[in-house]
Design a protein around this motif. Sequence first.
Motif, PDB file in Angstrom:
ATOM      1  N   ASN A  10      -5.460 -14.289  26.425  1.00  0.00           N
ATOM      2  CA  ASN A  10      -5.314 -13.182  25.933  1.00  0.00           C
ATOM      3  C   ASN A  10      -3.906 -12.414  26.197  1.00  0.00           C
ATOM      4  N   ILE A  11      -2.760 -13.223  26.494  1.00  0.00           N
ATOM      5  CA  ILE A  11      -1.552 -12.854  26.621  1.00  0.00           C
ATOM      6  C   ILE A  11      -1.013 -12.075  25.530  1.00  0.00           C
ATOM      7  N   PRO A  12      -1.664 -12.398  24.053  1.00  0.00           N
ATOM      8  CA  PRO A  12      -0.673 -11.697  22.885  1.00  0.00           C
ATOM      9  C   PRO A  12      -1.107 -10.102  23.193  1.00  0.00           C
ATOM     10  N   PHE A  13      -2.146  -9.879  23.833  1.00  0.00           N
ATOM     11  CA  PHE A  13      -2.325  -8.229  23.797  1.00  0.00           C
ATOM     12  C   PHE A  13      -1.311  -7.599  24.504  1.00  0.00           C
ATOM     13  N   ALA A  71     -10.364 -11.564  35.713  1.00  0.00           N
ATOM     14  CA  ALA A  71      -9.565 -12.815  35.478  1.00  0.00           C
ATOM     15  C   ALA A  71      -8.482 -12.894  36.162  1.00  0.00           C
ATOM     16  N   LEU A  72      -7.649 -11.513  36.090  1.00  0.00           N
ATOM     17  CA  LEU A  72      -6.297 -11.384  36.715  1.00  0.00           C
ATOM     18  C   LEU A  72      -6.438 -11.096  38.141  1.00  0.00           C
ATOM     19  N   GLY A  73      -7.431 -10.991  38.683  1.00  0.00           N
ATOM     20  CA  GLY A  73      -7.726 -10.624  40.158  1.00  0.00           C
ATOM     21  C   GLY A  73      -7.322  -9.225  40.442  1.00  0.00           C
ATOM     22  N   LEU A  74      -7.253  -8.261  39.584  1.00  0.00           N
ATOM     23  CA  LEU A  74      -7.118  -6.988  39.679  1.00  0.00           C
ATOM     24  C   LEU A  74      -8.394  -6.369  40.213  1.00  0.00           C
ATOM     25  N   HIS A 115      -0.509 -11.898  33.810  1.00  0.00           N
ATOM     26  CA  HIS A 115      -1.112 -12.947  32.946  1.00  0.00           C
ATOM     27  C   HIS A 115      -0.325 -14.371  33.384  1.00  0.00           C
ATOM     28  N   LEU A 116       0.882 -14.576  33.628  1.00  0.00           N
ATOM     29  CA  LEU A 116       1.302 -15.591  33.631  1.00  0.00           C
ATOM     30  C   LEU A 116       0.982 -16.266  35.152  1.00  0.00           C
ATOM     31  N   ARG A 117       1.029 -15.246  36.238  1.00  0.00           N
ATOM     32  CA  ARG A 117       0.745 -15.588  37.707  1.00  0.00           C
ATOM     33  C   ARG A 117      -0.643 -16.133  37.930  1.00  0.00           C
ATOM     34  N   GLY A 166       1.650  -8.506  24.966  1.00  0.00           N
ATOM     35  CA  GLY A 166       2.803  -9.071  24.209  1.00  0.00           C
ATOM     36  C   GLY A 166       3.269  -7.949  23.123  1.00  0.00           C
ATOM     37  N   VAL A 167       1.956  -7.905  22.419  1.00  0.00           N
ATOM     38  CA  VAL A 167       2.140  -6.650  21.182  1.00  0.00           C
ATOM     39  C   VAL A 167       2.403  -5.373  21.717  1.00  0.00           C
ATOM     40  N   PHE A 168       2.088  -5.088  22.850  1.00  0.00           N
ATOM     41  CA  PHE A 168       2.318  -3.635  23.549  1.00  0.00           C
ATOM     42  C   PHE A 168       3.596  -3.671  23.838  1.00  0.00           C
ATOM     43  N   LEU A 169       4.111  -4.843  24.507  1.00  0.00           N
ATOM     44  CA  LEU A 169       5.610  -4.838  24.892  1.00  0.00           C
ATOM     45  C   LEU A 169       6.406  -4.720  23.696  1.00  0.00           C
ATOM     46  N   ALA A 170       6.226  -5.521  22.619  1.00  0.00           N
ATOM     47  CA  ALA A 170       6.918  -5.599  21.632  1.00  0.00           C
ATOM     48  C   ALA A 170       7.047  -4.071  20.968  1.00  0.00           C
ATOM     49  N   LEU A 171       5.828  -3.383  20.800  1.00  0.00           N
ATOM     50  CA  LEU A 171       6.019  -1.920  20.418  1.00  0.00           C
ATOM     51  C   LEU A 171       7.028  -0.976  21.236  1.00  0.00           C
TER      52      LEU A 171
END
Length: 116
Positions: free
Chosen positions: A95-98, A36-39, A87-89, A100-105
């Motif tokens: 599924n951006i919360p995933f 989905a991200l094109g990676l 994800h934004l691009r 996001g949680v890792f970033l917060a940690l």
Amino acid sequence: MLAAYAIVTVLTIAANVWAAVIDFMKADPVVANSDALGLPRSWLFWLGVLKLAGAAGLTLGLLGLRPLGVAAALGLVLFFVGAIIAHLRARVLGNIPFPGVFLALAVATLALTAAQ
């Protein structure tokens, strides 16, 4: 503060080891997200390596190599900022919360590590 540092860091380590393992396994949700991200799927291994390296650096930081812990936490912050940007691009917001949680940690670990 030492207890909070240890707990948050261990949670961050565990989360990134788990994420690396599912990257290495090329689990269906990870492959779907990558598509989905094109990676390219070939990137999954290297993304897992980066997550595992971050977890290893945090572990060494917990064991007394504090500058390495700070560097690992900063690396994970940058990694997950990049994930959110990807994800934004790609406009894959479901599924951006995933990341996001890792970033917060990672941010919490960086703040607590730097405060030690």
